[in-house]
Design an enzyme around this catalytic site. Structure first.
Site, mmCIF file in Angstrom:
data_model
loop_
_atom_site.group_PDB
_atom_site.id
_atom_site.type_symbol
_atom_site.label_atom_id
_atom_site.label_comp_id
_atom_site.label_asym_id
_atom_site.label_seq_id
_atom_site.Cartn_x
_atom_site.Cartn_y
_atom_site.Cartn_z
ATOM 1 N N GLY A 75 0.866 -1.179 0.000
ATOM 2 C CA GLY A 75 0.000 0.000 0.000
ATOM 3 C C GLY A 75 0.898 1.223 0.000
ATOM 4 N N ARG A 118 9.996 -0.708 -4.604
ATOM 5 C CA ARG A 118 8.744 -0.758 -5.378
ATOM 6 C C ARG A 118 8.653 0.532 -6.202
ATOM 7 N NH1 ARG A 118 3.807 -3.440 -3.028
ATOM 8 N NH2 ARG A 118 3.420 -3.643 -5.252
ATOM 9 N N GLN A 167 -5.456 -8.860 -2.303
ATOM 10 C CA GLN A 167 -5.564 -7.845 -1.239
ATOM 11 C C GLN A 167 -7.022 -7.598 -0.860
ATOM 12 O OE1 GLN A 167 -3.662 -7.536 -3.966
ATOM 13 N NE2 GLN A 167 -1.832 -6.324 -3.615
ATOM 14 N N ASP A 170 -1.633 4.705 -6.311
ATOM 15 C CA ASP A 170 -0.191 4.569 -6.052
ATOM 16 C C ASP A 170 0.588 5.765 -6.571
ATOM 17 O OD1 ASP A 170 -1.167 1.667 -5.812
ATOM 18 O OD2 ASP A 170 0.859 1.719 -4.966
HETATM 19 O O1 MRU Z 1 0.711 -3.902 -4.530
HETATM 20 P P1 MRU Z 1 0.069 -3.166 -3.389
HETATM 21 O O2 MRU Z 1 -0.736 -4.032 -2.492
HETATM 22 O O3 MRU Z 1 1.088 -2.323 -2.650
HETATM 23 O O4 MRU Z 1 -0.924 -2.171 -4.083
HETATM 24 C C1 MRU Z 1 -1.756 -1.366 -3.297
HETATM 25 C C2 MRU Z 1 -2.684 -0.522 -4.069
HETATM 26 O O5 MRU Z 1 -2.742 -0.561 -5.275
HETATM 27 C C3 MRU Z 1 -3.490 0.470 -3.280
HETATM 28 O O6 MRU Z 1 -4.727 0.671 -3.854
HETATM 29 C C4 MRU Z 1 -2.734 1.800 -3.231
HETATM 30 O O7 MRU Z 1 -1.404 1.604 -2.830
HETATM 31 C C5 MRU Z 1 -3.383 2.768 -2.321
HETATM 32 S S1 MRU Z 1 -3.231 2.301 -0.635
HETATM 33 C C6 MRU Z 1 -3.919 3.526 0.314
#
Ligand code: MRU
Length: 337
Positions: free
Chosen positions: A46, A86, A193, A234
């Site tokens: 996230g 990331r 998720q 993101d």
């Molecule tokens: O791969 P992830 O689980 O890190 O991706 C998370 C997302 O795409 C969320 O929607 C985004 O980071 C917003 S979290 C407040």
């Protein structure tokens, strides 16, 4: 409620999100390399949570330094390691840049002072994220009609942030107003998720949630069973193009076709005003193993070719509004100008 992470006695404790909801396992980190690995392997995930934990990672790296000599080189090493974890989450780079500014401002004050200052900066980033999320909830709750079914994708809740949540924060705030809303959570292949984390969070909060597979959303929209969509982000480009979990783009196109409002909820730390459009957002491609396997079992031929982009970009034309701590932005978006 369990936070995604907690700074405790100069250590960073994280709940292992890969194991939720079946196991609540906490892992303690006392070095920056461990934090970097935790971010890469999605112990923590996230965008805002990645940013805050990376900031604590920097603090851990500096806490480990024994002499003031060579601290610039040491800091560069710590920064570079955390930076390559990331690539899509803007909050990661935003938080690291803040830690770098704090390092530059305090490095002349001696190692002890520098260590204190960097821990304090990471804590400030954490606290500001919680406050931003609460404001996002307040700013967004009016957009959720009473009695609505809200669709969300991935997890943009407490676990994805320093606390409260962005998209889930808007849902929580509307629920707390007594609007009797319901949530459809997309399962969010391949990492699940939605199924594992969003359902867990909402269930613990007593917010009615129904799990659907990603390919069911269009059908429920057609049947009039979804009134509004709220997702996290993101990275948001200057023109409002929004990178979020893979599958968000399809949801946005479907929402437009069915005349359903599609909102993005994110703190300003997710906005990357240096990018003119979503074409410039780097998209992380993760291991094919995540697609080939589920719960450790191979679903297909072990050698079959797969693709695994972790994010997609939703063009701004599909986004009804961007809910931030500063208010709700409406199209045409023009961040940073
Ligand atoms: O791969 P992830 O689980 O890190 O991706 C998370 C997302 O795409 C969320 O929607 C985004 O980071 C917003 S979290 C407040």
């Amino acid at each position: 409620m369990l936070p995604a992470f907690e700074w405790k006695k100069n250590k960073l404790v994280m709940i292992d999100q890969r194991k939720l909801p079946s196991k609540e396992i906490f892992i303690e980190y006392d070095d920056y390399r461990g934090v970097a690995r935790a971010i890469e392997t999605m112990v923590v995930r996230g965008a805002p949570a990645i940013g805050v934990t990376a900031a604590y990672g920097v603090a851990l790296g500096v806490l480990d330094l024994r002499a003031a000599q060579g601290i610039d080189r040491a800091f560069e090493r710590i920064y570079a390691r955390l930076e390559r974890t990331r690539p899509t989450a803007r909050n990661l780079f935003w938080a690291l840049e803040r830690m770098k500014r704090a390092f530059e401002a305090h490095k002349a004050r001696g190692l002890a002072g520098l260590k204190k200052a960097l821990v304090a900066e990471a804590k400030a980033i954490e606290e500001e994220d919680v406050r931003a999320n609460e404001a996002i909830g307040r700013n967004g709750r009016g957009l959720i009609p009473a009695g609505a079914t809200v669709l969300t994708h991935c997890n943009a809740g407490e676990l994805a942030t320093a606390g409260y949540g962005t998209a889930v924060g808007v849902i929580r705030a509307a629920h707390d107003q007594g609007k009797r809303i319901r949530v459809f959570a997309d399962e969010t292949r391949p990492f699940l998720q939605g199924a594992r984390l969003t359902c867990w969070e909402l269930d613990r909060r007593g917010i009615p949630v129904t799990l659907i597979t990603d390919n069911m959303a269009g059908w429920f929209m057609k049947k009039g069973e979804i009134q509004v969509v709220v997702v996290g982000a993101d990275r948001i480009a200057r023109n409002g193009d929004t990178a979020n979990k893979i599958g968000t783009y399809s949801v946005a196109v479907l929402a437009k076709e069915h005349g359903i409002p599609f909102y993005v909820a994110a703190p300003m730390s997710t906005v990357d005003a240096s990018l003119a459009s979503g074409d410039e957002i780097p998209i992380e491609e993760r291991s094919g193993k995540e697609v080939r396997e589920a719960a450790g079992r191979c679903l297909t031929l072990p050698h079959v070719a797969v693709r695994n982009p972790a994010f997609d970009v939703t063009p701004a034309k599909y986004v009804t509004g961007i809910i931030t701590e500063n208010g709700v932005y409406a199209p045409p978006y023009s961040f940073g100008s």
